[in-house]
Motif scaffolding. Sequence first.
Motif, short mmCIF file in Angstrom:
data_model
loop_
_atom_site.label_atom_id
_atom_site.label_comp_id
_atom_site.label_asym_id
_atom_site.label_seq_id
_atom_site.Cartn_x
_atom_site.Cartn_y
_atom_site.Cartn_z
N TYR A 45 -1.71 2.15 -5.47
CA TYR A 45 -2.99 2.52 -6.10
C TYR A 45 -3.88 3.30 -5.13
CZ TYR A 45 -2.04 -0.49 -10.11
OH TYR A 45 -1.50 -1.05 -11.24
N VAL A 47 -5.11 2.00 -2.34
CA VAL A 47 -6.07 1.07 -1.75
C VAL A 47 -5.68 0.76 -0.31
CG1 VAL A 47 -7.00 -1.28 -1.90
CG2 VAL A 47 -6.66 0.05 -3.97
N THR A 50 -8.87 -4.11 0.86
CA THR A 50 -8.98 -4.99 -0.29
C THR A 50 -10.31 -5.74 -0.27
OG1 THR A 50 -7.85 -6.77 0.90
CG2 THR A 50 -6.48 -5.30 -0.45
N GLY A 52 -9.28 -4.79 -4.30
CA GLY A 52 -9.35 -3.64 -5.18
C GLY A 52 -9.46 -4.10 -6.62
N LEU A 59 -8.06 2.75 -10.93
CA LEU A 59 -8.74 2.14 -9.80
C LEU A 59 -10.23 2.44 -9.88
CD1 LEU A 59 -8.51 0.67 -7.03
CD2 LEU A 59 -8.36 2.94 -6.00
N SER A 61 -12.63 0.34 -7.96
CA SER A 61 -13.32 -0.15 -6.77
C SER A 61 -12.31 -0.61 -5.73
CB SER A 61 -14.23 -1.33 -7.15
OG SER A 61 -14.78 -1.92 -5.99
N ALA A 62 -12.66 -0.42 -4.46
CA ALA A 62 -11.82 -0.91 -3.37
C ALA A 62 -12.71 -1.27 -2.19
CB ALA A 62 -10.80 0.14 -2.96
#
Length: 75
Positions: A45, A47, A50, A52, A59, A61-62
Motif C-alpha cells: 500500500y 505505507v 504505521t 495505516g 489508503l 492515512s499513514a
Amino acid sequence: MIIKILGSGCKKCVALGENAKAAAEAAGKQAEIVKVTDFTQIAGYGVMSTPGLVIDEKLVSAGKVLTASEIGKLL
C-alpha cells in the motif's frame, strides 16, 4: 465497506481500529474491520510508517492515529 488497519498490532494500531469502528457505527455504515499485520502487504500500500488506514482499498492515512470524527469525514 472494508476498513483495513495496517500495522503490527501495537497500541496505536489498536486505537486506530477502535476509532474506525466507532466512526463507522456513528455514520450508520456496515463496515468490516480487517487487521493487516503482514509487512509485505503493508508495503504494498506504500505505507512506510504505521498505523495505516485503508478504506475500500484506498489508503487514506499513514503514520498517525486518526480520531473517530476524522475517520468519519473520510467515510
